[in-house]
Design a protein around this motif. Sequence first.
Motif, PDB file in Angstrom:
ATOM      1  N   TYR A  32       0.816  -1.216   0.000  1.00 56.63           N
ATOM      2  CA  TYR A  32       0.000   0.000   0.000  1.00 56.63           C
ATOM      3  C   TYR A  32       0.849   1.264   0.000  1.00 56.63           C
ATOM      4  N   ALA A  33       0.452   2.217  -0.843  1.00 58.53           N
ATOM      5  CA  ALA A  33       0.987   3.562  -0.689  1.00 58.53           C
ATOM      6  C   ALA A  33       0.420   4.115   0.609  1.00 58.53           C
ATOM      7  N   MET A  34       1.233   4.819   1.353  1.00 57.54           N
ATOM      8  CA  MET A  34       0.831   5.330   2.661  1.00 57.54           C
ATOM      9  C   MET A  34       0.872   6.846   2.674  1.00 57.54           C
ATOM     10  N   ALA A  35       0.212   7.410   3.657  1.00 57.09           N
ATOM     11  CA  ALA A  35       0.150   8.870   3.744  1.00 57.09           C
ATOM     12  C   ALA A  35       0.022   9.310   5.195  1.00 57.09           C
ATOM     13  N   TRP A  36       0.286  10.584   5.395  1.00 58.23           N
ATOM     14  CA  TRP A  36       0.008  11.263   6.658  1.00 58.23           C
ATOM     15  C   TRP A  36      -1.060  12.316   6.398  1.00 58.23           C
ATOM     16  N   PHE A  37      -1.935  12.461   7.364  1.00 55.96           N
ATOM     17  CA  PHE A  37      -2.987  13.453   7.327  1.00 55.96           C
ATOM     18  C   PHE A  37      -2.948  14.215   8.653  1.00 55.96           C
ATOM     19  N   ARG A  38      -3.605  15.366   8.704  1.00 54.08           N
ATOM     20  CA  ARG A  38      -3.678  16.097   9.965  1.00 54.08           C
ATOM     21  C   ARG A  38      -5.026  16.813  10.063  1.00 54.08           C
ATOM     22  N   GLN A  39      -5.414  17.053  11.305  1.00 53.18           N
ATOM     23  CA  GLN A  39      -6.678  17.744  11.547  1.00 53.18           C
ATOM     24  C   GLN A  39      -6.485  18.740  12.671  1.00 53.18           C
ATOM     25  N   ALA A  40      -6.659  20.005  12.339  1.00 51.55           N
ATOM     26  CA  ALA A  40      -6.583  21.071  13.326  1.00 51.55           C
ATOM     27  C   ALA A  40      -7.970  21.301  13.911  1.00 51.55           C
ATOM     28  N   PRO A  41      -8.062  21.868  15.095  1.00 47.78           N
ATOM     29  CA  PRO A  41      -9.365  22.110  15.719  1.00 47.78           C
ATOM     30  C   PRO A  41     -10.284  22.917  14.806  1.00 47.78           C
ATOM     31  N   GLY A  42     -11.498  22.414  14.624  1.00 45.44           N
ATOM     32  CA  GLY A  42     -12.482  23.119  13.823  1.00 45.44           C
ATOM     33  C   GLY A  42     -12.271  23.042  12.323  1.00 45.44           C
ATOM     34  N   LYS A  43     -11.310  22.232  11.897  1.00 45.28           N
ATOM     35  CA  LYS A  43     -11.024  22.132  10.460  1.00 45.28           C
ATOM     36  C   LYS A  43     -11.184  20.698   9.977  1.00 45.28           C
ATOM     37  N   GLU A  44     -11.287  20.545   8.660  1.00 47.61           N
ATOM     38  CA  GLU A  44     -11.365  19.230   8.051  1.00 47.61           C
ATOM     39  C   GLU A  44      -9.995  18.542   8.118  1.00 47.61           C
ATOM     40  N   ARG A  45     -10.017  17.221   8.120  1.00 50.16           N
ATOM     41  CA  ARG A  45      -8.772  16.470   8.036  1.00 50.16           C
ATOM     42  C   ARG A  45      -8.171  16.706   6.651  1.00 50.16           C
ATOM     43  N   GLU A  46      -6.864  16.945   6.586  1.00 50.68           N
ATOM     44  CA  GLU A  46      -6.242  17.266   5.315  1.00 50.68           C
ATOM     45  C   GLU A  46      -5.012  16.405   5.054  1.00 50.68           C
ATOM     46  N   PHE A  47      -4.725  16.239   3.787  1.00 47.50           N
ATOM     47  CA  PHE A  47      -3.560  15.490   3.354  1.00 47.50           C
ATOM     48  C   PHE A  47      -2.286  16.259   3.679  1.00 47.50           C
ATOM     49  N   VAL A  48      -1.253  15.536   4.110  1.00 44.81           N
ATOM     50  CA  VAL A  48       0.044  16.154   4.390  1.00 44.81           C
ATOM     51  C   VAL A  48       1.124  15.618   3.443  1.00 44.81           C
ATOM     52  N   ALA A  49       1.247  14.298   3.368  1.00 49.38           N
ATOM     53  CA  ALA A  49       2.316  13.711   2.561  1.00 49.38           C
ATOM     54  C   ALA A  49       1.951  12.286   2.181  1.00 49.38           C
ATOM     55  N   ARG A  50       2.509  11.833   1.080  1.00 50.16           N
ATOM     56  CA  ARG A  50       2.253  10.481   0.568  1.00 50.16           C
ATOM     57  C   ARG A  50       3.570   9.841   0.172  1.00 50.16           C
ATOM     58  N   ILE A  51       3.645   8.518   0.333  1.00 51.50           N
ATOM     59  CA  ILE A  51       4.830   7.774  -0.088  1.00 51.50           C
ATOM     60  C   ILE A  51       4.377   6.515  -0.821  1.00 51.50           C
ATOM     61  N   SER A  52       5.050   6.216  -1.913  1.00 52.37           N
ATOM     62  CA  SER A  52       4.694   5.051  -2.718  1.00 52.37           C
ATOM     63  C   SER A  52       5.020   3.756  -1.977  1.00 52.37           C
ATOM     64  N   ARG A  53       4.582   2.650  -2.521  1.00 51.51           N
ATOM     65  CA  ARG A  53       4.766   1.359  -1.869  1.00 51.51           C
ATOM     66  C   ARG A  53       6.230   1.055  -1.601  1.00 51.51           C
ATOM     67  N   SER A  54       7.081   1.376  -2.539  1.00 47.05           N
ATOM     68  CA  SER A  54       8.510   1.082  -2.377  1.00 47.05           C
ATOM     69  C   SER A  54       9.253   2.183  -1.631  1.00 47.05           C
ATOM     70  N   GLY A  55       8.605   3.332  -1.516  1.00 52.44           N
ATOM     71  CA  GLY A  55       9.259   4.478  -0.892  1.00 52.44           C
ATOM     72  C   GLY A  55      10.004   5.359  -1.879  1.00 52.44           C
ATOM     73  N   GLY A  56       9.948   5.005  -3.151  1.00 49.27           N
ATOM     74  CA  GLY A  56      10.724   5.749  -4.133  1.00 49.27           C
ATOM     75  C   GLY A  56      10.113   7.065  -4.578  1.00 49.27           C
ATOM     76  N   THR A  57       8.826   7.231  -4.333  1.00 48.31           N
ATOM     77  CA  THR A  57       8.141   8.464  -4.758  1.00 48.31           C
ATOM     78  C   THR A  57       7.405   9.074  -3.587  1.00 48.31           C
ATOM     79  N   THR A  58       7.602  10.362  -3.377  1.00 46.70           N
ATOM     80  CA  THR A  58       6.923  11.067  -2.294  1.00 46.70           C
ATOM     81  C   THR A  58       6.229  12.316  -2.829  1.00 46.70           C
ATOM     82  N   THR A  59       5.161  12.693  -2.153  1.00 50.42           N
ATOM     83  CA  THR A  59       4.381  13.870  -2.525  1.00 50.42           C
ATOM     84  C   THR A  59       4.015  14.613  -1.250  1.00 50.42           C
ATOM     85  N   TYR A  60       4.003  15.948  -1.333  1.00 53.51           N
ATOM     86  CA  TYR A  60       3.716  16.767  -0.148  1.00 53.51           C
ATOM     87  C   TYR A  60       2.724  17.874  -0.488  1.00 53.51           C
ATOM     88  N   ARG A  61       1.959  18.284   0.517  1.00 52.56           N
ATOM     89  CA  ARG A  61       1.162  19.492   0.328  1.00 52.56           C
ATOM     90  C   ARG A  61       2.130  20.657   0.281  1.00 52.56           C
TER      91      ARG A  61
END
Length: 115
Positions: A32-61
């Motif tokens: 599975y490609a994995m990701a981190w998300f975050r949620q601040a008080p009173g806000k929607e949960r949002e995407f922070v970063a993603r990493i591919s299955r092998s770890g070779g590709t990363t994406t960030y907000r």
Amino acid sequence: QVQLVESGGGLVQAGGSLRLSCAASERTFSSYAMAWFRQAPGKEREFVARISRSGGTTTYRDSVKGRFTISRDNAINTEYLQMNSLKPEDTAVYYCNTDNRRWGWGQGTQVTVSS
């Protein structure tokens, strides 16, 4: 039921660093490609970063590019988020999941950045 356990959060001054960890109970974690998300008080949960299955590709907000680094260790079913140059606006509860939010959410880990 996959269990996700986030850790590593805390209170830090602006400009400081934290390293978050996420341990998954899923033996096929590496499938599975994995990701981190975050949620601040009173806000929607949002995407922070993603990493591919092998770890070779990363994406960030855009707001964390150059400051945060996502990584993973498939041998121990764990992903990480290294956070440097933290800002007060990074304050939130941080969660991990697959990139398409396939699994149930863990309890998250609180990150508080003081100005």
